[in-house]
Design a protein around this motif. Structure first.
Motif, PDB file in Angstrom:
ATOM      1  N   LEU A  75       2.569  13.542  10.617  1.00 36.24           N
ATOM      2  CA  LEU A  75       1.357  14.323  10.410  1.00 36.24           C
ATOM      3  C   LEU A  75       0.196  13.384  10.125  1.00 36.24           C
ATOM      4  CD1 LEU A  75       2.753  17.094   8.018  1.00 36.24           C
ATOM      5  CD2 LEU A  75       2.120  17.414  10.431  1.00 36.24           C
ATOM      6  N   GLY A  76      -1.014  13.879  10.345  1.00 37.41           N
ATOM      7  CA  GLY A  76      -2.202  13.104  10.034  1.00 37.41           C
ATOM      8  C   GLY A  76      -2.564  12.132  11.139  1.00 37.41           C
ATOM      9  N   ASN A  77      -3.663  11.431  10.918  1.00 39.24           N
ATOM     10  CA  ASN A  77      -4.200  10.546  11.950  1.00 39.24           C
ATOM     11  C   ASN A  77      -3.249   9.408  12.269  1.00 39.24           C
ATOM     12  OD1 ASN A  77      -6.840  11.694  12.640  1.00 39.24           O
ATOM     13  ND2 ASN A  77      -7.318  11.352  10.492  1.00 39.24           N
ATOM     14  N   THR A  78      -3.307   8.959  13.533  1.00 36.45           N
ATOM     15  CA  THR A  78      -2.328   8.003  14.040  1.00 36.45           C
ATOM     16  C   THR A  78      -2.980   7.051  15.048  1.00 36.45           C
ATOM     17  OG1 THR A  78      -0.073   7.875  14.924  1.00 36.45           O
ATOM     18  CG2 THR A  78      -1.559   9.377  16.034  1.00 36.45           C
ATOM     19  N   PRO A  79      -2.430   5.837  15.223  1.00 38.10           N
ATOM     20  CA  PRO A  79      -1.574   5.175  14.246  1.00 38.10           C
ATOM     21  C   PRO A  79      -2.389   4.837  13.012  1.00 38.10           C
ATOM     22  CG  PRO A  79      -2.145   3.658  16.000  1.00 38.10           C
ATOM     23  CD  PRO A  79      -2.713   4.985  16.387  1.00 38.10           C
ATOM     24  N   GLN A  80      -1.780   4.971  11.866  1.00 37.40           N
ATOM     25  CA  GLN A  80      -2.482   4.820  10.591  1.00 37.40           C
ATOM     26  C   GLN A  80      -2.366   3.373  10.114  1.00 37.40           C
ATOM     27  OE1 GLN A  80      -4.188   7.078   8.980  1.00 37.40           O
ATOM     28  NE2 GLN A  80      -4.374   6.369   6.891  1.00 37.40           N
ATOM     29  N   ALA A  81      -3.500   2.692   9.979  1.00 33.63           N
ATOM     30  CA  ALA A  81      -3.474   1.290   9.554  1.00 33.63           C
ATOM     31  C   ALA A  81      -2.783   1.137   8.210  1.00 33.63           C
ATOM     32  CB  ALA A  81      -4.892   0.739   9.487  1.00 33.63           C
ATOM     33  N   LEU A  82      -3.080   2.007   7.249  1.00 29.82           N
ATOM     34  CA  LEU A  82      -2.552   1.830   5.904  1.00 29.82           C
ATOM     35  C   LEU A  82      -1.034   1.947   5.881  1.00 29.82           C
ATOM     36  CD1 LEU A  82      -3.490   1.248   3.040  1.00 29.82           C
ATOM     37  CD2 LEU A  82      -3.702   3.706   2.656  1.00 29.82           C
ATOM     38  N   SER A  83      -0.459   2.782   6.731  1.00 31.28           N
ATOM     39  CA  SER A  83       1.003   2.879   6.811  1.00 31.28           C
ATOM     40  C   SER A  83       1.597   1.549   7.271  1.00 31.28           C
ATOM     41  CB  SER A  83       1.408   4.002   7.768  1.00 31.28           C
ATOM     42  OG  SER A  83       0.938   5.255   7.321  1.00 31.28           O
ATOM     43  N   HIS A  84       0.994   0.944   8.280  1.00 31.54           N
ATOM     44  CA  HIS A  84       1.509  -0.332   8.794  1.00 31.54           C
ATOM     45  C   HIS A  84       1.207  -1.477   7.832  1.00 31.54           C
ATOM     46  CE1 HIS A  84       2.935   1.074  12.700  1.00 31.54           C
ATOM     47  NE2 HIS A  84       1.965   1.959  12.610  1.00 31.54           N
ATOM     48  N   ILE A  85       0.083  -1.410   7.137  1.00 27.08           N
ATOM     49  CA  ILE A  85      -0.205  -2.389   6.084  1.00 27.08           C
ATOM     50  C   ILE A  85       0.861  -2.308   5.002  1.00 27.08           C
ATOM     51  CG2 ILE A  85      -1.819  -2.885   4.197  1.00 27.08           C
ATOM     52  CD1 ILE A  85      -4.051  -1.940   6.202  1.00 27.08           C
ATOM     53  N   GLY A  86       1.185  -1.076   4.588  1.00 26.27           N
ATOM     54  CA  GLY A  86       2.219  -0.900   3.573  1.00 26.27           C
ATOM     55  C   GLY A  86       3.549  -1.467   4.008  1.00 26.27           C
ATOM     56  N   LEU A  87       3.905  -1.283   5.287  1.00 27.75           N
ATOM     57  CA  LEU A  87       5.166  -1.835   5.811  1.00 27.75           C
ATOM     58  C   LEU A  87       5.172  -3.356   5.704  1.00 27.75           C
ATOM     59  CD1 LEU A  87       6.895  -0.777   9.123  1.00 27.75           C
ATOM     60  CD2 LEU A  87       6.653  -3.177   8.534  1.00 27.75           C
ATOM     61  N   ILE A  88       4.096  -3.992   6.159  1.00 27.88           N
ATOM     62  CA  ILE A  88       4.039  -5.459   6.139  1.00 27.88           C
ATOM     63  C   ILE A  88       4.151  -5.983   4.707  1.00 27.88           C
ATOM     64  CG2 ILE A  88       2.538  -7.446   6.570  1.00 27.88           C
ATOM     65  CD1 ILE A  88       1.391  -5.844   8.963  1.00 27.88           C
ATOM     66  N   ASN A  89       3.387  -5.395   3.795  1.00 27.46           N
ATOM     67  CA  ASN A  89       3.382  -5.891   2.422  1.00 27.46           C
ATOM     68  C   ASN A  89       4.705  -5.635   1.726  1.00 27.46           C
ATOM     69  OD1 ASN A  89       0.781  -6.899   2.621  1.00 27.46           O
ATOM     70  ND2 ASN A  89      -0.172  -5.016   1.890  1.00 27.46           N
ATOM     71  N   ALA A  90       5.353  -4.488   2.012  1.00 27.40           N
ATOM     72  CA  ALA A  90       6.661  -4.211   1.409  1.00 27.40           C
ATOM     73  C   ALA A  90       7.716  -5.176   1.948  1.00 27.40           C
ATOM     74  CB  ALA A  90       7.062  -2.762   1.676  1.00 27.40           C
ATOM     75  N   ALA A  91       7.649  -5.478   3.243  1.00 31.39           N
ATOM     76  CA  ALA A  91       8.613  -6.432   3.811  1.00 31.39           C
ATOM     77  C   ALA A  91       8.472  -7.798   3.150  1.00 31.39           C
ATOM     78  CB  ALA A  91       8.402  -6.545   5.322  1.00 31.39           C
ATOM     79  N   TRP A  92       7.239  -8.227   2.894  1.00 37.46           N
ATOM     80  CA  TRP A  92       7.050  -9.513   2.238  1.00 37.46           C
ATOM     81  C   TRP A  92       7.506  -9.463   0.786  1.00 37.46           C
ATOM     82  CZ3 TRP A  92       7.120 -14.144   3.729  1.00 37.46           C
ATOM     83  CH2 TRP A  92       6.732 -15.186   2.869  1.00 37.46           C
ATOM     84  N   ARG A  93       7.304  -8.326   0.120  1.00 35.62           N
ATOM     85  CA  ARG A  93       7.781  -8.198  -1.257  1.00 35.62           C
ATOM     86  C   ARG A  93       9.297  -8.315  -1.297  1.00 35.62           C
ATOM     87  NH1 ARG A  93       4.426  -8.774  -5.375  1.00 35.62           N
ATOM     88  NH2 ARG A  93       3.029  -7.147  -4.607  1.00 35.62           N
ATOM     89  N   LEU A  94       9.970  -7.801  -0.285  1.00 36.68           N
ATOM     90  CA  LEU A  94      11.427  -7.946  -0.216  1.00 36.68           C
ATOM     91  C   LEU A  94      11.816  -9.388   0.081  1.00 36.68           C
ATOM     92  CD1 LEU A  94      12.247  -4.690   1.768  1.00 36.68           C
ATOM     93  CD2 LEU A  94      12.745  -5.139  -0.644  1.00 36.68           C
ATOM     94  N   THR A  95      10.912 -10.129   0.716  1.00 32.99           N
ATOM     95  CA  THR A  95      11.147 -11.553   0.970  1.00 32.99           C
ATOM     96  C   THR A  95      10.921 -12.376  -0.293  1.00 32.99           C
ATOM     97  OG1 THR A  95      10.396 -11.247   3.255  1.00 32.99           O
ATOM     98  CG2 THR A  95      10.463 -13.506   2.407  1.00 32.99           C
ATOM     99  N   ASP A  96       9.821 -12.060  -0.999  1.00 34.19           N
ATOM    100  CA  ASP A  96       9.444 -12.811  -2.203  1.00 34.19           C
ATOM    101  C   ASP A  96       8.869 -11.831  -3.234  1.00 34.19           C
ATOM    102  OD1 ASP A  96       8.585 -14.501  -4.165  1.00 34.19           O
ATOM    103  OD2 ASP A  96       7.088 -15.538  -2.940  1.00 34.19           O
ATOM    104  N   PRO A  97       9.704 -11.320  -4.155  1.00 35.03           N
ATOM    105  CA  PRO A  97       9.235 -10.318  -5.125  1.00 35.03           C
ATOM    106  C   PRO A  97       8.151 -10.840  -6.062  1.00 35.03           C
ATOM    107  CG  PRO A  97      11.636 -10.392  -5.058  1.00 35.03           C
ATOM    108  CD  PRO A  97      11.146 -11.580  -4.281  1.00 35.03           C
ATOM    109  N   THR A  98       7.991 -12.151  -6.175  1.00 33.25           N
ATOM    110  CA  THR A  98       7.020 -12.703  -7.125  1.00 33.25           C
ATOM    111  C   THR A  98       5.649 -12.911  -6.496  1.00 33.25           C
ATOM    112  OG1 THR A  98       7.574 -15.014  -6.608  1.00 33.25           O
ATOM    113  CG2 THR A  98       8.900 -13.904  -8.289  1.00 33.25           C
ATOM    114  N   THR A  99       5.507 -12.633  -5.201  1.00 32.78           N
ATOM    115  CA  THR A  99       4.244 -12.901  -4.530  1.00 32.78           C
ATOM    116  C   THR A  99       3.105 -12.115  -5.173  1.00 32.78           C
ATOM    117  OG1 THR A  99       3.163 -12.963  -2.368  1.00 32.78           O
ATOM    118  CG2 THR A  99       4.501 -11.051  -2.839  1.00 32.78           C
ATOM    119  N   VAL A 100       1.925 -12.708  -5.159  1.00 35.10           N
ATOM    120  CA  VAL A 100       0.750 -12.050  -5.739  1.00 35.10           C
ATOM    121  C   VAL A 100       0.189 -11.056  -4.731  1.00 35.10           C
ATOM    122  CG1 VAL A 100      -1.576 -12.419  -6.604  1.00 35.10           C
ATOM    123  CG2 VAL A 100       0.240 -14.048  -7.136  1.00 35.10           C
TER     124      VAL A 100
END
Length: 594
Positions: free
Chosen positions: A569-594
């Motif tokens: 639902l909602g506007n697509t493709p949504q930048a913030l959804s893909h931003i969230g994916l990238i940042n979450a993947a990096w957090r799983l790589t390095d939980p201490t990242t700023v």
């Protein structure tokens, strides 16, 4: 719902504009001049809004995929008589490589049909409707077999690679046959009526050039963390949403796709939000896109200008325009009869206190690259934003969700006020004599004490949406992400648990608040980050992988997910959804990242 699902659409981009093409072979959205310009194909929002379909006459089974690391889409139709591939792209400038992509895009939509097996009868249906469907163009057959469509400010030239196209009043309906090994290319070129004529390009050659341009672009970016395929795909989507001429990132390609089918929360997202700024910068850095980050930063600094007494706007046009006054297109039915259809976004008028915190967090992220001292304009912006927060943080605002029913003391806004002054204090050695780090630190600490005191609800056991509120809000998950509190802090840990229990489904969808009818994709990724920062890596990974399952077959995410059906639902493709994916993947790589 008598039209394609939102997830049925694939995304094309030339980094100037974008198009949506359905699994049925119909281009139902294209605003060729730039992302936020009027559409020439708008069937996405009304059955009579214009489209261009190329597909087999017979029913077909469809498979599709992007050429790796590109937004060049190949759709294979399997019919009883054979198989045929249709490859779609928005043309890159010939010879464009690297970060030239999108700088001088010719505004040409390419569609190349290739016979794979057997002989397949194909049908082309071309019905342009410029100005969001308000105009029906005159169609003129051309000596070379093409068709010129002209109406109002728009000229479109459709050519068929040797096919003689014939008009039928307000459309082109053309049937042709493709045998195995045969290739037929079509191109549709846009130009303003009073400018240069539409470009003439060979579609097959230009498609190959466009593919190479995307490949060369992605070769400049290397990511070595978890979930590399998904991160690279999301980084490509972010690149596709970037308006290269300025560096701004559009929040989405579309306007007015509904948060709820039949609902009225339908907004225009084809602009660039400062709220998403720090998260976008972080995603670009994670995905190894430093040039994109620098250009986005320069665009924001230029767009903000001098900081005065007025609220810092949350959203700008793609070239820094400030007045985005909103109006409704009453002639359009809306997606699945979800009205109104809105053009423009009145969020630009709102006071949203989180914005300076987003910008100063981004400056802090870039500070090592900005040198020992900042240039005069940037220095003035940083000091101006810090002083603006110091003077206004006690005011109510509309909050990060841009609520339109009144102002409140939203917790997440106060947290970002704290972040603004915290980053300003850290940047003080680069700010010269105009910095006032001692006073900024005192106000920063006062904000923190106020949030800890007024934002906590002892009965609920969580930090809530606003001071004195009993409502939960998933934006509280941002507190550890901006380093306001560690995820292991007892009250923060309790807040994470309560949000997970009350706002999250078993399938990993996180709503923004209790009455939200759908899961908000980025909120699920925020929860992934919080769990990882709390040391619960296995649960964080499991949640991340559940959320990945809500992307469509091309890995594209809209804004939200229906809780009962799993539909986008909602506007697509949504930048913030893909931003969230990238940042979450990096957090799983390095939980201490700023």
């Amino acid at each position: 719902m008598d039209q394609p699902a939102i997830s049925d659409y694939g995304f094309l981009s030339d980094c100037r504009s974008g198009a949506l093409v359905g699994r049925d072979g119909s281009v139902d959205w294209w605003c060729p001049d730039r992302f936020d310009a009027p559409s020439v194909f708008g069937r996405l929002l009304d059955p009579d809004g214009g489209h261009w379909r190329i597909a087999p006459l017979a029913a077909s089974r469809v498979e599709r995929a992007y050429h790796p690391d590109t937004l060049v889409l190949r759709t294979v139709h399997h019919t009883p008589d054979g198989s045929v591939a249709v490859t779609d792209a928005l043309a890159a400038e010939l010879g464009a490589r690297g970060h030239q992509l999108g700088m001088n895009s010719p505004a040409v939509l390419l569609r190349v049909v290739e016979g794979l097996t057997g002989r397949v009868r194909m049908h082309l249906d071309f019905a342009p409707r410029p100005e969001y469907g308000l105009l029906t163009p005159y169609l003129h057959e051309q000596p070379d077999g093409g068709v010129l469509a002209a109406a109002g400010p728009v000229r479109l030239t459709l050519r068929g690679g040797g096919q003689a196209l014939r008009t039928d009043r307000d459309r082109v309906a053309h049937t042709f046959e493709v045998a195995a090994g045969q290739v037929v290319g079509f191109d549709l070129a846009y130009a303003p009526v009073y400018g240069n004529p539409p470009a003439r390009l060979d579609p097959v050659t230009t498609l190959a050039e466009t593919t190479r341009a995307w490949e060369a672009y992605r070769e400049n970016h290397r990511y070595s963390g978890c979930y590399p395929d998904q991160v690279r795909n999301s980084a490509t989507v972010l690149t596709g949403l970037t308006y290269t001429r300025s560096g701004a990132v559009a929040a989405a390609l579309t306007t007015s796709l509904p948060e709820r089918i039949g609902g009225d929360r339908n907004y225009d997202y084809r602009y660039s939000w400062l709220r998403d700024f720090a998260a976008t910068m972080r995603a670009f850095w994670v995905a190894a896109c430093p040039i994109e980050a620098s250009r986005l930063f320069a665009w924001a600094a230029r767009s903000i200008g001098r900081v005065g007494d007025q609220p810092v706007p949350v959203v700008f046009g793609l070239e820094g325009e400030r007045d985005l006054s909103e109006h409704e297109c009453t002639h359009l039915r809306g997606y699945a009869d979800s009205r109104p259809v809105r053009i423009g976004n009145d969020a630009w008028r709102q006071r949203q206190l989180d914005v300076p915190g987003e910008v100063l967090s981004a400056v802090w992220r870039l500070h090592d690259y900005l040198g020992a001292t900042l240039d005069e304009e940037l220095l003035e912006m940083v000091v101006g934003l810090a002083e603006h927060v110091a003077a206004t943080w006690r005011l109510p605002d509309r909050g990060v969700w841009e609520i339109r029913d009144g102002e409140r003391h939203y917790l997440s806004s106060k947290v970002f006020c704290w972040a603004a002054l915290d980053r300003a204090v850290r940047l003080a050695p680069q700010l010269g004599d105009r910095a006032d780090p001692r006073r900024w630190a005192e106000i920063r600490d006062e904000i923190r004490e106020t949030v800890l005191r007024e934002g906590w609800n002892d009965r609920i056991g969580a930090y809530t949406a606003a001071f004195g509120s009993a409502e939960l809000d998933a934006s509280a998950l941002y507190m550890p992400i901006v380093r306001f509190l560690p995820a292991s802090d007892p009250r923060m840990r309790s807040t994470i648990d309560v949000i997970e229990r009350e706002l999250s489904t078993e399938d990993g969808l996180v709503r923004r608040w209790n009455t939200d009818p759908a899961g908000f994709v980025v909120c699920s990724f925020w929860l992934v980050e919080c769990l990882a920062m709390a040391g619960e890596m296995d649960r964080a990974r499991a949640l991340f992988e559940k959320v990945l399952g809500y992307g469509n077959d091309l890995g594209l995410f809209a804004e939200q997910i229906d809780l009962s059906t799993g539909a986008q639902l909602g506007n697509t493709p949504q930048a913030l959804s893909h931003i969230g994916l990238i940042n979450a993947a990096w957090r799983l790589t390095d939980p201490t990242t700023v």
